[in-house]
Enzyme design. Structure first.
Site, short mmCIF file in Angstrom:
data_model
loop_
_atom_site.label_atom_id
_atom_site.label_comp_id
_atom_site.label_asym_id
_atom_site.label_seq_id
_atom_site.Cartn_x
_atom_site.Cartn_y
_atom_site.Cartn_z
N LYS A 52 18.59 -37.83 71.83
CA LYS A 52 17.24 -38.30 71.51
C LYS A 52 16.18 -37.54 72.30
O LYS A 52 15.14 -37.15 71.76
CB LYS A 52 17.15 -39.82 71.76
CG LYS A 52 17.90 -40.63 70.71
CD LYS A 52 18.16 -42.06 71.13
CE LYS A 52 19.06 -42.76 70.10
NZ LYS A 52 19.48 -44.11 70.50
N GLN A 96 18.56 -48.11 75.58
CA GLN A 96 19.84 -47.81 74.94
C GLN A 96 20.81 -48.98 75.10
O GLN A 96 21.02 -49.47 76.20
CB GLN A 96 20.43 -46.53 75.55
CG GLN A 96 21.70 -46.07 74.87
CD GLN A 96 21.51 -45.66 73.42
OE1 GLN A 96 20.56 -45.00 73.07
NE2 GLN A 96 22.43 -46.09 72.56
N ASP A 119 12.42 -48.75 68.09
CA ASP A 119 13.77 -49.01 67.58
C ASP A 119 13.73 -50.05 66.46
O ASP A 119 14.71 -50.23 65.73
CB ASP A 119 14.69 -49.51 68.71
CG ASP A 119 15.74 -48.48 69.09
OD1 ASP A 119 16.01 -47.59 68.27
OD2 ASP A 119 16.28 -48.57 70.20
#
Length: 292
Positions: A52, A96, A119
């Protein structure tokens, strides 16, 4: 059978994102900025976060990575998120998953400001998504929609069967495919671990989305001829055949299902690459103030 090629589509869309990011820099004097938080040293998480960050650089975004040992307290992590919420520079916050057992993923998700939830997991964004209002979409389902759109896959009036009901993929995917949008307008069935005779449903699917986390769960006898098959599975197994020391398998038995499909995603090289594109597009939309 034709491949839904995540590498091809993601590279094409990242070029477009890079152009838009350059326009943001020109008009505002700043780049879109993603903050990632990584707790502990899970191998998969390390790989995903590194990818990412690398992709942010590739499209001209700024990125910041905060690393913490797995013994960080829940309170300390929530405090850091609050600090980033209040900082005007970052456009998006990514924590994460999975997190250590002593930290509630729900608390962490809900502490992230909806305006920076790139997200797409915050209840506010999920609620707005369900009502077809502007929102940050969960990155993996968003990536799948972008792929379907790129290949002009007809979805209206089709029967879409989603296998798996997670809050990250299965549940939001089922909502998005049913919405009055394109891609969308499907009749949707959602199956999960308690569904008796899943095969009965998968055999009726025009579009089959599989996100159940079990290697080769979907076999050829469970798929009808001509189905569009989207494999979200990322099952890691140690392997002596690869440089990395592990091999990725999907939730679909690709070798035997592919010949029956009209379109199918490979693993790797499919949905995983599109998830990052969904994240980048959400971050760009945040920088451009398109949602909030």
């Amino acid at each position: 059978m034709q491949l839904l090629d995540g590498k091809f589509v993601s590279e094409k869309l990242k070029s477009q994102i890079a152009e838009e990011a350059a326009e943001v820099l020109q008009s505002t004097g700043r780049k879109p900025h993603l903050v990632a938080i990584l707790v502990g040293h899970d191998g998969g998480s390390e790989t995903y976060v590194a990818s990412k960050i690398k992709n942010c650089e590739k499209v001209g975004f700024d990125s910041t990575l905060y690393r913490y040992e797995s013994d960080i307290t829940e309170g300390e992590l929530l405090k850091k998120i609050e600090e980033i919420n209040l900082d005007p520079k970052p456009d998006g916050i990514l924590v994460q998953l999975p997190l250590p057992k002593h930290i509630s993923a729900d608390k962490v998700t809900e502490r992230i400001s909806p305006e920076k939830d790139v997200d797409g997991f915050h209840p506010v964004n999920l609620g707005r998504m369900q009502r077809n209002l502007p929102s940050f979409l969960p990155a993996t389902p968003y990536g799948i929609l972008l792929m379907l759109a790129e290949y002009n896959i007809e979805t209206a009036g089709k029967h879409c069967v989603v296998v798996g009901r997670s809050n990250i993929v299965g549940s939001p995917m089922s909502i998005l495919m049913a919405r009055n949008t394109n891609p969308g307008n499907c009749t949707v069935t959602i199956c999960h671990s308690r569904t008796p005779d899943i095969k009965k449903f998968t055999l009726d699917a025009d579009i089959l989305v599989v996100a159940i986390g079990k290697k080769n769960f979907i076999t050829a006898d469970m798929v009808k001829d001509g189905a569009v098959v989207i494999d979200v599975g990322m099952n890691r197994e140690t392997s002596t055949e690869t440089k990395s020391g592990y091999k990725l398998y999907g939730d679909v038995d690709f070798e035997n299902v592919a010949p029956k499909s009209s379109w199918i995603t490979p693993v790797p090289g499919g949905v995983g690459l599109m998830t990052i594109v969904g994240l980048l597009k959400n971050t760009l939309a945040s920088a451009k103030k398109e949602i909030y």
